[in-house]
Motif scaffolding. Structure first.
Motif, PDB file in Angstrom:
ATOM      1  N   LEU A 111       9.878   6.589 -10.266  1.00 58.19           N
ATOM      2  CA  LEU A 111      10.160   6.010  -9.309  1.00 58.19           C
ATOM      3  C   LEU A 111      11.322   5.939  -8.730  1.00 58.19           C
ATOM      4  N   THR A 112      10.955   6.982  -7.140  1.00 55.03           N
ATOM      5  CA  THR A 112      11.686   7.102  -6.737  1.00 55.03           C
ATOM      6  C   THR A 112      12.990   5.971  -6.013  1.00 55.03           C
ATOM      7  N   PRO A 113      13.393   6.659  -4.919  1.00 58.65           N
ATOM      8  CA  PRO A 113      14.557   5.250  -3.933  1.00 58.65           C
ATOM      9  C   PRO A 113      13.390   4.796  -2.861  1.00 58.65           C
ATOM     10  N   THR A 114      12.621   5.655  -2.461  1.00 58.14           N
ATOM     11  CA  THR A 114      11.959   4.888  -1.473  1.00 58.14           C
ATOM     12  C   THR A 114      10.664   4.386  -2.355  1.00 58.14           C
ATOM     13  N   ALA A 115      10.196   4.707  -3.296  1.00 60.52           N
ATOM     14  CA  ALA A 115       8.772   3.879  -3.810  1.00 60.52           C
ATOM     15  C   ALA A 115       9.839   2.288  -4.200  1.00 60.52           C
ATOM     16  N   LEU A 116      11.047   2.682  -4.237  1.00 63.12           N
ATOM     17  CA  LEU A 116      11.757   1.269  -5.151  1.00 63.12           C
ATOM     18  C   LEU A 116      12.247   0.581  -3.590  1.00 63.12           C
ATOM     19  N   LEU A 117      12.922   0.739  -2.762  1.00 61.55           N
ATOM     20  CA  LEU A 117      12.274   0.635  -1.934  1.00 61.55           C
ATOM     21  C   LEU A 117      11.632  -0.164  -1.284  1.00 61.55           C
ATOM     22  N   PHE A 118      10.306   0.579  -0.872  1.00 57.48           N
ATOM     23  CA  PHE A 118       9.097  -0.219  -0.116  1.00 57.48           C
ATOM     24  C   PHE A 118       8.896  -1.523  -1.219  1.00 57.48           C
ATOM     25  N   TYR A 175       1.101  -1.172  -0.077  1.00 61.11           N
ATOM     26  CA  TYR A 175      -0.083  -0.122   0.162  1.00 61.11           C
ATOM     27  C   TYR A 175       0.741   1.514  -0.036  1.00 61.11           C
ATOM     28  N   LYS A 176       2.102   1.833   0.395  1.00 52.18           N
ATOM     29  CA  LYS A 176       3.576   2.277   0.900  1.00 52.18           C
ATOM     30  C   LYS A 176       4.151   2.700  -0.537  1.00 52.18           C
ATOM     31  N   THR A 177       3.736   1.722  -1.368  1.00 54.17           N
ATOM     32  CA  THR A 177       4.368   1.509  -2.437  1.00 54.17           C
ATOM     33  C   THR A 177       3.333   2.160  -3.335  1.00 54.17           C
ATOM     34  N   MET A 178       2.208   1.734  -3.885  1.00 50.98           N
ATOM     35  CA  MET A 178       1.290   1.980  -4.374  1.00 50.98           C
ATOM     36  C   MET A 178       0.754   3.930  -4.136  1.00 50.98           C
ATOM     37  N   ALA A 179       0.875   4.173  -3.266  1.00 46.53           N
ATOM     38  CA  ALA A 179       0.922   5.647  -2.554  1.00 46.53           C
ATOM     39  C   ALA A 179       2.102   6.750  -2.839  1.00 46.53           C
ATOM     40  N   LEU A 180       3.320   6.122  -3.419  1.00 44.26           N
ATOM     41  CA  LEU A 180       4.292   7.336  -3.907  1.00 44.26           C
ATOM     42  C   LEU A 180       4.735   6.618  -5.101  1.00 44.26           C
ATOM     43  N   THR A 181       4.105   5.770  -5.868  1.00 43.60           N
ATOM     44  CA  THR A 181       4.157   5.637  -7.398  1.00 43.60           C
ATOM     45  C   THR A 181       3.534   4.854  -8.113  1.00 43.60           C
ATOM     46  N   SER A 182       2.900   4.827  -8.908  1.00 47.56           N
ATOM     47  CA  SER A 182       1.863   4.254 -10.332  1.00 47.56           C
ATOM     48  C   SER A 182       1.222   2.921  -9.635  1.00 47.56           C
ATOM     49  N   LEU A 183       0.283   1.875  -9.289  1.00 46.99           N
ATOM     50  CA  LEU A 183      -0.419   0.826  -9.520  1.00 46.99           C
ATOM     51  C   LEU A 183       0.367   0.092  -9.823  1.00 46.99           C
ATOM     52  N   SER A 184       0.710   0.132 -11.810  1.00 51.15           N
ATOM     53  CA  SER A 184       1.475  -0.796 -12.298  1.00 51.15           C
ATOM     54  C   SER A 184       2.843  -1.338 -11.699  1.00 51.15           C
ATOM     55  N   VAL A 185       3.354   0.041 -10.998  1.00 49.92           N
ATOM     56  CA  VAL A 185       4.430   0.118 -10.801  1.00 49.92           C
ATOM     57  C   VAL A 185       5.338  -1.124  -9.777  1.00 49.92           C
ATOM     58  N   ALA A 186       3.663  -0.443  -8.882  1.00 48.12           N
ATOM     59  CA  ALA A 186       3.619  -1.589  -7.131  1.00 48.12           C
ATOM     60  C   ALA A 186       3.052  -2.976  -8.057  1.00 48.12           C
ATOM     61  N   ALA A 187       3.042  -3.434  -8.733  1.00 45.57           N
ATOM     62  CA  ALA A 187       2.557  -4.340  -9.083  1.00 45.57           C
ATOM     63  C   ALA A 187       3.670  -5.256  -9.689  1.00 45.57           C
ATOM     64  N   VAL A 188       4.230  -4.566 -10.184  1.00 47.16           N
ATOM     65  CA  VAL A 188       5.985  -5.223 -10.825  1.00 47.16           C
ATOM     66  C   VAL A 188       6.575  -5.345  -9.595  1.00 47.16           C
ATOM     67  N   LEU A 189       6.804  -5.003  -9.106  1.00 49.02           N
ATOM     68  CA  LEU A 189       7.792  -4.960  -8.010  1.00 49.02           C
ATOM     69  C   LEU A 189       7.353  -5.949  -7.078  1.00 49.02           C
ATOM     70  N   LEU A 190       5.988  -6.017  -6.604  1.00 51.22           N
ATOM     71  CA  LEU A 190       5.253  -7.339  -6.025  1.00 51.22           C
ATOM     72  C   LEU A 190       5.935  -8.459  -6.444  1.00 51.22           C
ATOM     73  N   TYR A 191       6.084  -8.541  -7.399  1.00 48.34           N
ATOM     74  CA  TYR A 191       5.783  -9.609  -8.159  1.00 48.34           C
ATOM     75  C   TYR A 191       8.472 -10.327  -8.747  1.00 48.34           C
ATOM     76  N   THR A 192       8.655  -9.566  -7.197  1.00 45.47           N
ATOM     77  CA  THR A 192      10.174  -9.733  -7.709  1.00 45.47           C
ATOM     78  C   THR A 192      10.142 -10.807  -6.631  1.00 45.47           C
ATOM     79  N   ALA A 193       8.646 -11.458  -6.067  1.00 49.19           N
ATOM     80  CA  ALA A 193       8.689 -11.971  -5.110  1.00 49.19           C
ATOM     81  C   ALA A 193       9.383 -13.230  -5.245  1.00 49.19           C
ATOM     82  N   PRO A 194       9.146 -14.250  -6.319  1.00 46.68           N
ATOM     83  CA  PRO A 194       9.732 -15.614  -7.366  1.00 46.68           C
ATOM     84  C   PRO A 194      11.425 -15.717  -7.267  1.00 46.68           C
TER      85      PRO A 194
END
Length: 310
Positions: free
Chosen positions: A163-170, A101-120
């Motif tokens: 994409l800010t460094p903070t958004a990337l971190l979260f 949710y923090k990533t969604m607030a700092l960047t777009s929903l699509s970028v947040a979704a892509v960063l989520l799937y760094t999980a694998p």
């Protein structure tokens, strides 16, 4: 005779396709429908962390009732293993949702979704270190296809994103937290715990862990003013949490730990299809390519596993 042929056909299909793949696949499809409930309760003024708490609370309550009537012995756990359940609830469920949710607030929903799937990626690395799994060419190929597919589905390549460094971190924390459920669940499965026990205690600790992160008095006032929101949150807990997490945990019994999260990349595909079919959002060629790549990655993984079994 017809019943016998039907029975033989079912057995043949079960042997031809790893049924545990299907469990993980269906679980991810249920997760992909989360947007429907989030949009619905959002209209009542329910915020993200409140959703996290009620999903965890209702899920643990439903699972507790199931265990109570099915087999009370499933409540029994080794006290030395409680930290694993607590870690799965707090560092997986709570950390994942808060960071997402923090990533969604700092960047777009699509970028947040892509960063989520760094999980694998995290799961593959941790599986090598903890479970001595092998990183095969097929896994790497499927991982690349699934990640690029998620990028396409999210529309990252079709527009500019900030994409800010903070958004990337979260965002990375989101993927890491998401991966931890698979890791902790596999550890608990190896210790002999069933899916009901694992899921119950995970969400019980998640509810406890998320409680301090929300405004309790404001939450009470909102649900009292809009009691219908509680019904929606309860339905969300059952269909978007209890059912898929049970299926996913059962699926881990027959699917390699590093493979399950790649199969789960079907989640953004389902979310995209729902947004197109229900909310009439635009469907572009990027979405089609992404869906095709994700489905192909799952096919590659299943064929490889069947070959290994043979």
């Amino acid at each position: 005779m017809e019943l016998r042929l039907l029975f033989l056909k079912v057995i043949w299909l079960k042997n031809k396709f790893n049924i545990h793949f299907l469990f993980v696949f269906i679980a991810a499809a249920f997760w992909g429908a989360a947007g429907i409930f989030v949009k619905a309760v959002g209209n009542f003024g329910i915020k993200e962390m409140q959703i996290v708490f009620f999903r965890a609370f209702f899920s643990s309550a439903v699972l507790g009732l199931i265990i109570l009537f099915k087999n009370k012995k499933l409540f029994k756990v080794n006290l030395k293993d409680l930290w694993l359940f607590a870690a799965a609830g707090v560092f997986s469920i709570v950390l994942f949702n808060f960071s997402y949710y923090k990533t969604m607030a700092l960047t777009s929903l699509s970028v947040a979704a892509v960063l989520l799937y760094t999980a694998p990626i995290f799961v593959c690395v941790l599986s090598v270190l903890l479970f001595r799994e092998k990183i095969t060419i097929n896994k790497i190929l499927a991982l690349i296809m699934a990640f690029i597919g998620c990028c396409f589905v999210s529309g990252v390549f079709s527009q500019q994103h900030r994409l800010t460094p903070t958004a990337l971190l979260f965002g990375i924390l989101t993927g890491f937290g998401y991966s931890l459920y698979t890791i902790f669940s596999q550890i608990l499965i190896n210790k002999g715990y069933g899916s009901l026990t694992i899921t119950f205690y995970t969400f019980l600790f998640a509810a406890i862990g998320s409680l301090p992160l929300m405004n309790v008095s404001k939450t009470v006032s909102v649900v009292v003013a809009e009691p219908m929101s509680l019904l929606i949150l309860f339905l969300m807990a059952v269909t978007n949490t209890v059912i898929p997490y049970l299926l996913y945990t059962v699926g881990l019994v027959g699917v390699p730990t590093s493979v399950a999260p790649i199969i789960a990349t079907i989640e953004p595909v389902v979310a995209t299809l729902i947004s197109v079919l229900i909310y009439h959002e635009a469907f572009e060629i990027w979405h089609f390519l992404g869906i095709a790549l994700v489905l192909l990655s799952v096919l590659v993984l299943n064929l490889r596993c069947k070959k290994n079994e043979a």
